[in-house]
Design a protein around this motif. Structure first.
Motif, mmCIF file in Angstrom:
data_model
loop_
_atom_site.group_PDB
_atom_site.id
_atom_site.type_symbol
_atom_site.label_atom_id
_atom_site.label_comp_id
_atom_site.label_asym_id
_atom_site.label_seq_id
_atom_site.Cartn_x
_atom_site.Cartn_y
_atom_site.Cartn_z
ATOM 1 N N PRO A 45 34.096 27.945 -64.212
ATOM 2 C CA PRO A 45 35.066 27.233 -63.265
ATOM 3 C C PRO A 45 36.555 26.722 -64.006
ATOM 4 C CG PRO A 45 32.980 26.092 -63.165
ATOM 5 C CD PRO A 45 33.002 26.968 -64.339
ATOM 6 N N THR A 46 36.658 26.576 -65.232
ATOM 7 C CA THR A 46 37.729 26.053 -65.983
ATOM 8 C C THR A 46 38.686 27.357 -66.091
ATOM 9 O OG1 THR A 46 36.736 24.354 -67.167
ATOM 10 C CG2 THR A 46 38.892 25.177 -67.902
ATOM 11 N N VAL A 47 38.099 28.335 -66.215
ATOM 12 C CA VAL A 47 38.969 29.834 -66.302
ATOM 13 C C VAL A 47 39.375 30.167 -65.083
ATOM 14 C CG1 VAL A 47 38.401 32.271 -66.773
ATOM 15 C CG2 VAL A 47 37.457 30.826 -68.385
ATOM 16 N N ALA A 48 38.519 30.037 -64.059
ATOM 17 C CA ALA A 48 39.128 30.251 -62.740
ATOM 18 C C ALA A 48 40.219 29.604 -62.234
ATOM 19 C CB ALA A 48 37.888 30.082 -61.566
ATOM 20 N N ALA A 49 40.240 28.216 -62.573
ATOM 21 C CA ALA A 49 41.506 27.282 -62.128
ATOM 22 C C ALA A 49 42.687 27.668 -63.044
ATOM 23 C CB ALA A 49 41.052 25.878 -62.392
ATOM 24 N N ASP A 50 42.444 27.991 -64.497
ATOM 25 C CA ASP A 50 43.583 27.892 -65.070
ATOM 26 C C ASP A 50 44.354 29.739 -65.021
ATOM 27 O OD1 ASP A 50 42.895 25.736 -66.337
ATOM 28 O OD2 ASP A 50 43.057 26.444 -68.174
ATOM 29 N N TYR A 51 43.520 30.515 -64.652
ATOM 30 C CA TYR A 51 44.071 31.712 -64.334
ATOM 31 C C TYR A 51 44.132 32.142 -63.151
ATOM 32 C CZ TYR A 51 43.533 32.930 -69.540
ATOM 33 O OH TYR A 51 43.590 32.796 -70.535
ATOM 34 N N GLY A 52 43.789 31.349 -62.119
ATOM 35 C CA GLY A 52 44.096 31.518 -60.506
ATOM 36 C C GLY A 52 43.227 32.713 -60.262
ATOM 37 N N VAL A 53 42.057 33.086 -60.679
ATOM 38 C CA VAL A 53 40.950 33.801 -60.370
ATOM 39 C C VAL A 53 39.967 33.440 -59.446
ATOM 40 C CG1 VAL A 53 41.564 35.617 -62.036
ATOM 41 C CG2 VAL A 53 39.846 34.042 -62.448
ATOM 42 N N SER A 54 39.136 34.048 -58.609
ATOM 43 C CA SER A 54 38.037 33.605 -58.030
ATOM 44 C C SER A 54 36.942 33.208 -59.014
ATOM 45 C CB SER A 54 37.759 34.606 -56.930
ATOM 46 O OG SER A 54 36.991 35.612 -57.794
ATOM 47 N N LEU A 55 36.048 32.364 -58.453
ATOM 48 C CA LEU A 55 34.792 32.107 -59.147
ATOM 49 C C LEU A 55 33.893 33.164 -59.602
ATOM 50 C CD1 LEU A 55 33.710 28.654 -57.809
ATOM 51 C CD2 LEU A 55 34.489 29.122 -60.214
ATOM 52 N N GLY A 56 33.958 34.430 -58.728
ATOM 53 C CA GLY A 56 33.221 35.294 -58.994
ATOM 54 C C GLY A 56 33.975 36.221 -59.851
ATOM 55 N N GLY A 57 35.384 36.218 -60.143
ATOM 56 C CA GLY A 57 35.992 36.994 -61.008
ATOM 57 C C GLY A 57 35.743 36.414 -62.446
ATOM 58 N N ALA A 58 36.129 34.964 -62.155
ATOM 59 C CA ALA A 58 35.827 34.286 -63.452
ATOM 60 C C ALA A 58 34.391 34.572 -64.164
ATOM 61 C CB ALA A 58 35.954 32.699 -63.571
ATOM 62 N N GLN A 59 33.113 34.863 -63.561
ATOM 63 C CA GLN A 59 32.061 34.723 -64.058
ATOM 64 C C GLN A 59 32.034 35.943 -64.980
ATOM 65 O OE1 GLN A 59 29.488 32.769 -63.283
ATOM 66 N NE2 GLN A 59 27.984 33.820 -64.542
ATOM 67 N N TRP A 60 32.916 37.205 -64.793
ATOM 68 C CA TRP A 60 32.893 38.345 -65.807
ATOM 69 C C TRP A 60 33.234 37.605 -67.150
ATOM 70 C CZ3 TRP A 60 31.450 43.101 -65.576
ATOM 71 C CH2 TRP A 60 31.236 43.448 -64.248
ATOM 72 N N SER A 61 33.939 36.542 -67.370
ATOM 73 C CA SER A 61 33.985 35.919 -68.633
ATOM 74 C C SER A 61 32.508 35.949 -69.463
ATOM 75 C CB SER A 61 34.657 34.680 -68.763
ATOM 76 O OG SER A 61 34.142 33.638 -67.991
ATOM 77 N N LEU A 62 31.724 35.692 -68.741
ATOM 78 C CA LEU A 62 30.122 35.834 -69.331
ATOM 79 C C LEU A 62 29.477 36.961 -69.056
ATOM 80 C CD1 LEU A 62 27.604 34.069 -70.344
ATOM 81 C CD2 LEU A 62 27.108 33.325 -68.019
ATOM 82 N N THR A 63 29.516 37.533 -67.783
ATOM 83 C CA THR A 63 28.984 38.891 -67.795
ATOM 84 C C THR A 63 29.491 39.951 -68.670
ATOM 85 O OG1 THR A 63 28.741 38.356 -65.391
ATOM 86 C CG2 THR A 63 28.424 40.479 -65.926
ATOM 87 N N ILE A 64 30.517 39.885 -68.890
ATOM 88 C CA ILE A 64 31.040 41.033 -69.711
ATOM 89 C C ILE A 64 30.623 41.087 -71.228
ATOM 90 C CG2 ILE A 64 33.244 40.086 -70.630
ATOM 91 C CD1 ILE A 64 34.755 42.939 -70.068
ATOM 92 N N PRO A 434 37.042 33.156 -47.115
ATOM 93 C CA PRO A 434 38.390 32.895 -47.157
ATOM 94 C C PRO A 434 38.957 32.155 -46.172
ATOM 95 C CG PRO A 434 37.824 35.343 -47.650
ATOM 96 C CD PRO A 434 36.745 34.655 -46.958
ATOM 97 N N PRO A 435 40.171 31.208 -46.492
ATOM 98 C CA PRO A 435 40.647 31.349 -47.901
ATOM 99 C C PRO A 435 40.165 30.145 -48.717
ATOM 100 C CG PRO A 435 41.732 29.695 -46.104
ATOM 101 C CD PRO A 435 40.778 30.365 -45.386
ATOM 102 N N ALA A 436 38.757 29.748 -48.313
ATOM 103 C CA ALA A 436 38.048 28.636 -49.459
ATOM 104 C C ALA A 436 37.918 29.426 -50.515
ATOM 105 C CB ALA A 436 36.776 28.123 -48.798
ATOM 106 N N ARG A 437 38.055 28.867 -51.626
ATOM 107 C CA ARG A 437 37.608 29.504 -52.854
ATOM 108 C C ARG A 437 36.215 29.167 -53.411
ATOM 109 N NH1 ARG A 437 42.043 28.334 -57.246
ATOM 110 N NH2 ARG A 437 40.709 29.896 -58.296
#
Length: 567
Positions: A45-64, A434-437
């Motif tokens: 969630p912190t990565v999503a907020a700081d970089y302005g990406v979706s939570l699904g996109g930020a999940q890639w910081s773990l998945t990758i 959308p537009p909900a995050r």
């Protein structure tokens, strides 16, 4: 260190500072790579907020990270199962440290993903650390070191999550990666000073095409699972990604079965016990990271949504502490279940416990104490499930194939974790309008139903395990020798020059073993120690007779009495 001969490794001398430091350095290495690999989960969630990406996109910081680990584990094991193991470990530690530095720099989300991918290489280092302990320590010290390294994976996660949350909350999430980079540089320096060479081991050929096909297939599969909710489950892009995954993984499986030097010894899946344990390990890996990802996101979801707990990243990280503690404790509980209800009941019991945890998450997730409770139950489930797998696999394959069989199981666990992480993101994304995050609460309910189905399948798969050893394994010497010869013909890279160098030892095993598999394993270990090596031994079909570890493809040392390995 005592010098090596042409057929024996360098043995650590406890009378010297370097010899005494070997085990602490290996444990420190295992702890650091476990902490580094766990950095992504609490920060989504912190990565999503700081970089302005979706939570699904930020999940890639773990998945990758998990994706990189799934590919790196067999690659590092093959590269490290030869004369260049020290160089492989030091190079991997250098890449992990570089990955921490990249993630620490505020250069954008793609740079963070690149750093997290490099950090995923660390998932393949713990098996290599175990192989160092087996090769360069006396038998008693090797067993103790391997058991300790087995626990560091879970203990590192339990330490890494709250530590990451604490640093991120007060100094920003980039500071957590700066701290990880400092730890990586420290363990790299210590390893360079202490790790012995492995020039006694024969060279192993790397299956580069297999690594490329595996990486391509897994990447396409994870993209399809994580982006399916956003693209649409019948969209052209998703079908193209799914088709690429099926084609690449199918080609990889055919290649692995045909090449004389496979990256992963898939031929071992012909054994019913190995196949069932590996299917269970894959599905359990999916279910474990599936729940962890859901819990981390739910705990940090704002209260304004009507269902979130609105807690800080530190609190979210602390929810995973009871999971780690319970999973370690479950490795001691599993033998009791095996003795009371039979060995076949251990893994289904673990699956049942995780189903109970998912049911708690489905109907009672409004309070923090409920989250702590369900994570402790889930830890018991994972601990029992993963603790029983090595003993069952060891009891079903010849000693010469033990390392490869456990290596396949480890790779499938990591693959399952990457799939679970991506799948949880895909389901929640599908319930985000959308537009909900943030997803609707129905997304968590739907995801829980999927998670329950995953663990029910894992439990049913575990019930397929044979109730007794294969006949060839029970009868000892001659049949065991035949199985080893068959294994050489089907996957000779696991023995190769090493078997030729120890032919007299193998002949003695084939002609002198009695019908008791435990006695045969003990004589094998004794003979190996005489030549400065430790070979595998297994003691029966229940979790009371396993072995230390063998995920690197080499022939592992014998395990402590309980024979069960912590996750």
């Amino acid at each position: 260190m005592r010098p090596a001969t042409a057929s024996a490794p360098v043995m650590a001398d406890p009378r010297t500072p370097r010899g005494r430091a070997l085990v602490p350095v290996l444990v420190f290495l295992g702890m650091v790579v476990a902490v580094v690999s766990s950095l992504g989960a609490p920060l989504v969630p912190t990565v999503a907020a700081d970089y302005g990406v979706s939570l699904g996109g930020a999940q890639w910081s773990l998945t990758i990270t998990l994706l990189a680990g799934a590919v790196a584990t067999p690659v590092l094991s093959r590269l490290g199962d030869g004369p260049h193991r020290r160089r492989v470990i030091l190079t991997a530690l250098s890449l992990i440290t570089a990955g921490c530095l990249l993630a620490a720099l505020p250069g954008g989300f793609p740079l963070l993903l690149a750093g997290r991918a490099l950090q995923g290489i660390g998932l393949g280092l713990t098996p290599l650390a175990m192989s160092v302990a087996r090769d360069h320590l006396p038998a008693a010290r090797a067993r103790s070191a391997v058991a300790t390294l087995s626990v560091t994976t879970v203990a590192g996660v339990g330490l890494g999550y709250p530590l990451t949350g604490l640093i991120a909350q007060h100094l920003g999430f980039h500071a957590a990666f700066w701290a990880a980079a400092a730890a990586g540089a420290t363990v790299l320096t210590a390893a360079a000073l202490v790790l012995p060479a492995s020039t006694h081991r024969p060279h192993r050929r790397l299956d580069a095409p297999g690594a490329v096909l595996l990486g391509l297939g897994l990447a396409a599969l994870l993209v399809a699972l994580s982006e399916g909710g956003q693209w649409g489950w019948t969209s052209t892009r998703l079908l193209a990604a799914a088709g690429t995954a099926v084609a690449a993984l199918g080609a990889w499986a055919l290649h692995e079965l045909r090449t004389p030097y496979p990256l992963v010894a898939l031929r071992l899946l012909r054994n019913r016990a190995v196949l069932t344990a590996d299917v269970t390990g894959l599905v359990a890996g999916v279910g474990m990271y599936f729940l962890m990802s859901l819990v981390i996101r739910l705990v940090q979801t704002p209260v304004s949504t009507g269902y979130g707990l609105g807690r800080s990243v530190v609190v979210a990280a602390l929810t995973l502490l009871p999971f780690s503690v319970a999973s370690v404790g479950a490795s001691r509980l599993a033998p009791l279940i095996g003795r009371r209800f039979g060995a076949r009941a251990v893994m289904p019991a673990g699956s049942l416990a995780f189903v109970a945890a998912m049911l708690v998450f489905c109907f009672a997730r409004s309070g923090l104490w409920e989250i702590f409770l369900l994570m402790a139950i889930a830890g018991l489930g994972v601990g029992c499930t993963f603790a029983a797998m090595p003993a069952f696999i060891v009891s079903a394959v010849p000693p010469a194939e033990t390392g490869s069989a456990l290596g396949v199981n480890q790779v499938l666990r990591v693959i399952g974790g990457s799939i679970g992480s991506a799948l949880s993101a895909g389901i929640l994304t599908a319930h985000t309008t959308p537009p909900a995050r943030l997803p609707a609460e129905s997304g968590y309910t739907a995801a829980t139903a999927v998670g329950i189905g995953v663990w029910v399948f894992a439990g049913l798969a575990a019930l397929l395990l044979p109730g007794r050893l294969p006949a060839g394994r029970q009868q000892g010497g001659q049949e065991q020798g035949a199985l080893q010869q068959s294994g050489q013909e089907q996957g000779g890279q696991e023995q190769g020059d090493e078997q030729q160098a120890g032919r007299r030892q193998d002949t003695a095993q084939a002609t002198g073993a009695d019908a008791d598999g435990a006695a045969a394993g003990a004589r094998s270990a004794t003979a190996a120690q005489a030549t400065g090596r430790v070979t595998a031994g297994a003691t029966g079909s229940v979790p009371g007779g396993g072995e230390g570890h063998g995920q690197d493809g080499s022939r592992p040392g014998r395990a402590p009495a309980d024979g069960l390995e912590a996750r």
